[in-house]
Design a protein around this motif. Sequence first.
Motif, PDB file in Angstrom:
ATOM      1  N   CYS A  34       0.800  -1.225   0.000  1.00 51.85           N
ATOM      2  CA  CYS A  34       0.000   0.000   0.000  1.00 51.85           C
ATOM      3  C   CYS A  34       0.834   1.277   0.000  1.00 51.85           C
ATOM      4  CB  CYS A  34      -0.940  -0.012   1.209  1.00 51.85           C
ATOM      5  SG  CYS A  34      -2.057   1.392   1.276  1.00 51.85           S
ATOM      6  N   THR A  35       1.731   1.421   0.979  1.00 46.43           N
ATOM      7  CA  THR A  35       2.426   2.692   1.160  1.00 46.43           C
ATOM      8  C   THR A  35       3.155   3.152  -0.094  1.00 46.43           C
ATOM      9  OG1 THR A  35       2.739   2.122   3.500  1.00 46.43           O
ATOM     10  CG2 THR A  35       4.048   3.947   2.612  1.00 46.43           C
ATOM     11  N   ARG A  36       3.905   2.248  -0.727  1.00 42.32           N
ATOM     12  CA  ARG A  36       4.680   2.666  -1.893  1.00 42.32           C
ATOM     13  C   ARG A  36       3.775   3.093  -3.054  1.00 42.32           C
ATOM     14  NH1 ARG A  36       6.733  -2.533  -5.177  1.00 42.32           N
ATOM     15  NH2 ARG A  36       5.191  -4.078  -4.510  1.00 42.32           N
ATOM     16  N   TRP A  37       2.604   2.451  -3.174  1.00 40.27           N
ATOM     17  CA  TRP A  37       1.684   2.840  -4.240  1.00 40.27           C
ATOM     18  C   TRP A  37       0.982   4.155  -3.900  1.00 40.27           C
ATOM     19  CZ3 TRP A  37       3.759   0.302  -7.689  1.00 40.27           C
ATOM     20  CH2 TRP A  37       4.004  -1.066  -7.622  1.00 40.27           C
ATOM     21  N   ALA A  38       0.700   4.371  -2.619  1.00 40.96           N
ATOM     22  CA  ALA A  38       0.077   5.636  -2.207  1.00 40.96           C
ATOM     23  C   ALA A  38       1.000   6.816  -2.494  1.00 40.96           C
ATOM     24  CB  ALA A  38      -0.264   5.584  -0.720  1.00 40.96           C
ATOM     25  N   ARG A  39       2.299   6.553  -2.469  1.00 40.57           N
ATOM     26  CA  ARG A  39       3.267   7.613  -2.753  1.00 40.57           C
ATOM     27  C   ARG A  39       3.446   7.850  -4.245  1.00 40.57           C
ATOM     28  NH1 ARG A  39       7.818   5.388   1.531  1.00 40.57           N
ATOM     29  NH2 ARG A  39       6.882   6.234   3.443  1.00 40.57           N
ATOM     30  N   SER A  40       3.404   6.782  -5.027  1.00 40.18           N
ATOM     31  CA  SER A  40       3.742   6.905  -6.451  1.00 40.18           C
ATOM     32  C   SER A  40       2.528   7.029  -7.367  1.00 40.18           C
ATOM     33  CB  SER A  40       4.570   5.698  -6.892  1.00 40.18           C
ATOM     34  OG  SER A  40       3.832   4.496  -6.750  1.00 40.18           O
ATOM     35  N   ARG A  41       1.385   6.504  -6.959  1.00 41.69           N
ATOM     36  CA  ARG A  41       0.199   6.535  -7.823  1.00 41.69           C
ATOM     37  C   ARG A  41      -1.051   6.451  -6.959  1.00 41.69           C
ATOM     38  NH1 ARG A  41      -0.843   1.041  -8.974  1.00 41.69           N
ATOM     39  NH2 ARG A  41      -1.921   1.572 -10.879  1.00 41.69           N
ATOM     40  N   ALA A  42      -1.240   7.501  -6.183  1.00 39.07           N
ATOM     41  CA  ALA A  42      -2.294   7.528  -5.160  1.00 39.07           C
ATOM     42  C   ALA A  42      -3.700   7.365  -5.730  1.00 39.07           C
ATOM     43  CB  ALA A  42      -2.214   8.819  -4.352  1.00 39.07           C
ATOM     44  N   GLU A  43      -3.924   7.809  -6.973  1.00 37.59           N
ATOM     45  CA  GLU A  43      -5.273   7.779  -7.542  1.00 37.59           C
ATOM     46  C   GLU A  43      -5.618   6.438  -8.190  1.00 37.59           C
ATOM     47  OE1 GLU A  43      -7.407  10.217  -6.979  1.00 37.59           O
ATOM     48  OE2 GLU A  43      -5.754  11.041  -5.784  1.00 37.59           O
ATOM     49  N   ALA A  44      -4.691   5.503  -8.223  1.00 37.98           N
ATOM     50  CA  ALA A  44      -4.967   4.200  -8.840  1.00 37.98           C
ATOM     51  C   ALA A  44      -5.939   3.409  -7.970  1.00 37.98           C
ATOM     52  CB  ALA A  44      -3.669   3.417  -9.006  1.00 37.98           C
ATOM     53  N   PRO A  45      -6.898   2.702  -8.578  1.00 38.08           N
ATOM     54  CA  PRO A  45      -7.865   1.938  -7.782  1.00 38.08           C
ATOM     55  C   PRO A  45      -7.216   0.749  -7.089  1.00 38.08           C
ATOM     56  CG  PRO A  45      -8.128   1.459 -10.121  1.00 38.08           C
ATOM     57  CD  PRO A  45      -7.144   2.589 -10.024  1.00 38.08           C
ATOM     58  N   ALA A  46      -7.591   0.535  -5.843  1.00 39.39           N
ATOM     59  CA  ALA A  46      -7.078  -0.598  -5.065  1.00 39.39           C
ATOM     60  C   ALA A  46      -8.177  -1.622  -4.813  1.00 39.39           C
ATOM     61  CB  ALA A  46      -6.495  -0.108  -3.743  1.00 39.39           C
ATOM     62  N   ILE A  47      -9.309  -1.162  -4.262  1.00 38.90           N
ATOM     63  CA  ILE A  47     -10.421  -2.059  -3.924  1.00 38.90           C
ATOM     64  C   ILE A  47     -11.672  -1.613  -4.686  1.00 38.90           C
ATOM     65  CG2 ILE A  47     -11.745  -3.123  -2.067  1.00 38.90           C
ATOM     66  CD1 ILE A  47      -8.759  -3.532  -1.719  1.00 38.90           C
ATOM     67  N   LEU A  48     -12.267  -2.535  -5.433  1.00 38.62           N
ATOM     68  CA  LEU A  48     -13.528  -2.294  -6.126  1.00 38.62           C
ATOM     69  C   LEU A  48     -14.584  -3.125  -5.411  1.00 38.62           C
ATOM     70  CD1 LEU A  48     -12.199  -2.670  -9.785  1.00 38.62           C
ATOM     71  CD2 LEU A  48     -12.396  -0.558  -8.444  1.00 38.62           C
ATOM     72  N   HIS A  49     -15.429  -2.470  -4.631  1.00 42.44           N
ATOM     73  CA  HIS A  49     -16.354  -3.185  -3.751  1.00 42.44           C
ATOM     74  C   HIS A  49     -17.758  -3.227  -4.325  1.00 42.44           C
ATOM     75  CE1 HIS A  49     -19.287  -3.325  -0.335  1.00 42.44           C
ATOM     76  NE2 HIS A  49     -18.540  -4.353  -0.018  1.00 42.44           N
ATOM     77  N   GLU A  50     -18.377  -4.392  -4.213  1.00 44.33           N
ATOM     78  CA  GLU A  50     -19.783  -4.526  -4.588  1.00 44.33           C
ATOM     79  C   GLU A  50     -20.503  -5.385  -3.559  1.00 44.33           C
ATOM     80  OE1 GLU A  50     -22.477  -6.559  -8.107  1.00 44.33           O
ATOM     81  OE2 GLU A  50     -20.813  -5.257  -8.709  1.00 44.33           O
ATOM     82  N   HIS A  51     -21.610  -4.881  -3.056  1.00 42.35           N
ATOM     83  CA  HIS A  51     -22.450  -5.627  -2.117  1.00 42.35           C
ATOM     84  C   HIS A  51     -23.472  -6.423  -2.911  1.00 42.35           C
ATOM     85  CE1 HIS A  51     -25.270  -6.436   1.189  1.00 42.35           C
ATOM     86  NE2 HIS A  51     -24.277  -6.130   2.021  1.00 42.35           N
ATOM     87  N   GLU A  52     -23.927  -7.534  -2.370  1.00 41.58           N
ATOM     88  CA  GLU A  52     -24.894  -8.354  -3.096  1.00 41.58           C
ATOM     89  C   GLU A  52     -26.218  -7.627  -3.331  1.00 41.58           C
ATOM     90  OE1 GLU A  52     -25.625 -11.934  -0.964  1.00 41.58           O
ATOM     91  OE2 GLU A  52     -26.154 -10.933   0.917  1.00 41.58           O
ATOM     92  N   ASP A  53     -26.474  -6.537  -2.577  1.00 40.14           N
ATOM     93  CA  ASP A  53     -27.694  -5.763  -2.823  1.00 40.14           C
ATOM     94  C   ASP A  53     -27.527  -4.739  -3.951  1.00 40.14           C
ATOM     95  OD1 ASP A  53     -26.234  -3.660  -1.747  1.00 40.14           O
ATOM     96  OD2 ASP A  53     -27.361  -3.555   0.120  1.00 40.14           O
ATOM     97  N   GLY A  54     -26.335  -4.722  -4.561  1.00 38.72           N
ATOM     98  CA  GLY A  54     -26.103  -3.843  -5.701  1.00 38.72           C
ATOM     99  C   GLY A  54     -25.274  -2.614  -5.409  1.00 38.72           C
ATOM    100  N   ARG A  55     -25.055  -2.276  -4.145  1.00 40.99           N
ATOM    101  CA  ARG A  55     -24.242  -1.103  -3.812  1.00 40.99           C
ATOM    102  C   ARG A  55     -22.805  -1.301  -4.282  1.00 40.99           C
ATOM    103  NH1 ARG A  55     -24.470  -0.708   2.328  1.00 40.99           N
ATOM    104  NH2 ARG A  55     -25.104  -2.902   2.153  1.00 40.99           N
TER     105      ARG A  55
END
Length: 593
Positions: A34-55
């Motif tokens: 995490c830390t090294r990516w937060a420093r070099s490419r902070a806007e890159a997606p890490a977690i794409l979350h989806e709930h079974e209710d569609g959220r």
Amino acid sequence: MTTTRRPGTDHYEAIYRQFRWHVPALFNIAQVCCTRWARSRAEAPAILHEHEDGRQSALTYGELQARANRLSHLLERLGVAPGDRVAVVMPQRVETAIAHMAIYQMGAVAMPLSMLFGPEALEYRLADSEAKVAIADESSIANLLAARAGAPALQCVVAVGAAQGQGDIDWEAALARESSVYSARLTHADDPAVLIYTSGTTGPPKGALIPHRALIGNLPGFVASQNWFGFEPFASQAPSGEQATPGEAAEMPAAAGAGGQVFWSPADWAWTGGLMDALLPTLYFGRPIVAYQGRFDAEKAFGLMERYRVTHTFLFPTALKAMMKAVPNPREHYQLHLQAIMSAGEAVGDAVFAYGEEKLGVTINEMFGQTEINYVVGNCARLWPARPGSMGRPYPGHRVAVIDDEGRECPPGTPGDVAVHRCDIHGDPDPVFFLGYWRNETATRAKFTGDPDNSWCRTGDTAVMDEDGYLWYQGRSDDVFKSAGYRIGPSEIENCLVKHPAVANAAVVPKPDPQRGALVKAYVVLAPGHVGDERLVQELQHHVRGRLAPYEYPKEIEFIDALPMTTTGKVQRRVLRQREEERARQSRTGAEV
């Protein structure tokens, strides 16, 4: 150096022989994930979350780091010190990833616990580990609170999501009060990072203490099983820990996320399969991982992979079997972008293997490992040919053999216990090893054969190694049995049964028999639209008898709604075996009366 590989060519020997470990003295999972990516490419997606209710929601590497920093401050305020255990009892959701990063960077030990655990299972693990803090959401808060009385060391419960208001502290309000800037602690590669309790076949669960360096030990297998995940253009060697020195960005090909790689697996992040085979290595390479918060469903799985353009995945054989039966021709209904599928937990079998190649367009890379020594054997279809039904070959950096009861290596073709040596073929220590079982030196010693510095770690799984170094799984050592003098491995029979269109899943166990010692018995879960009658029993028996040895066909078949499974997707043959033993005892008692 960049080289071009042709599918089906075999580059295994060169890669395996040339590979060398480089493990830095200082190493921290959160820093490299995490830390090294937060420093070099902070806007890159890490977690794409989806709930079974569609959220749906998404978390960038910069956001992941900032929230982890806030949580680290909170945990320190609650008295958590380096080495202390923090329980994480949540499913796949952004807060779970945040919790892991926060715990690692402060030098504490994450103890992931399944949201499926009841109060007794939670109480044992919380008490045995002496966890100071537990983080739980609505899926686990009730059982956690019920277990709390039996865990006197537990000082605080942090409530997440819909569970807020039911614990001692609410996640959102507490983190809002903390700083998003945090100075991480330096940790040694050998420092403990994770405590995962394994469900053994006998006795209470044992806590396997995993060091930070184990992530390095996992990387060659992860990269290979995912057809060189994280490397673009195609690289000639597997990764080592050399590039992962704390404070430096790993200089790996395409580490910044080129190529559009997206990972997803239904494997629970509370287990080694979800944590070390999915979440952490994906973040290590700076790629996004899909977190699906909901029950596994075959058709939903295909929809999820289509929606997020998933390129790489880890699917248990049980999941693949369900998908194969529910959607026989997936590419007619879904636009898939799969580049690699890894499977582990049970033998894949050639029926599922063929489904992958013919219907998904991907050669399934089978993998073998366990919590204590993970990702040690497997396939990489892009670099060496996979053989249907084989576990694969030892991954680079791991010296693997089949040994007998005395610790001697078995000749090719001879069944024995799969074991991993403490050192690789160059004599260097293998970083994949666990530190030992939590406060259980006796069990730790029993896991090894030989001198402390020159020893084999037994897996408890039986296999055969062929002349080319491929391993062929026979089953858990305690699952293999004898019938009329013949040695029976359940996986081959189960695989044969699953090839029949009426069978969704199957488990084979011994049924006690006074004449033969044991009969081969199969428990069968039917595919939709089929009826379990005597005609089908005979048909299935004929199906197996015509394909395997005469002594292997099931003399008895019992239809069952669902097989007993562990939370990691493995069939609990032990439960079925004990059922047969109890029935035999009752039968003998009745006869005596």
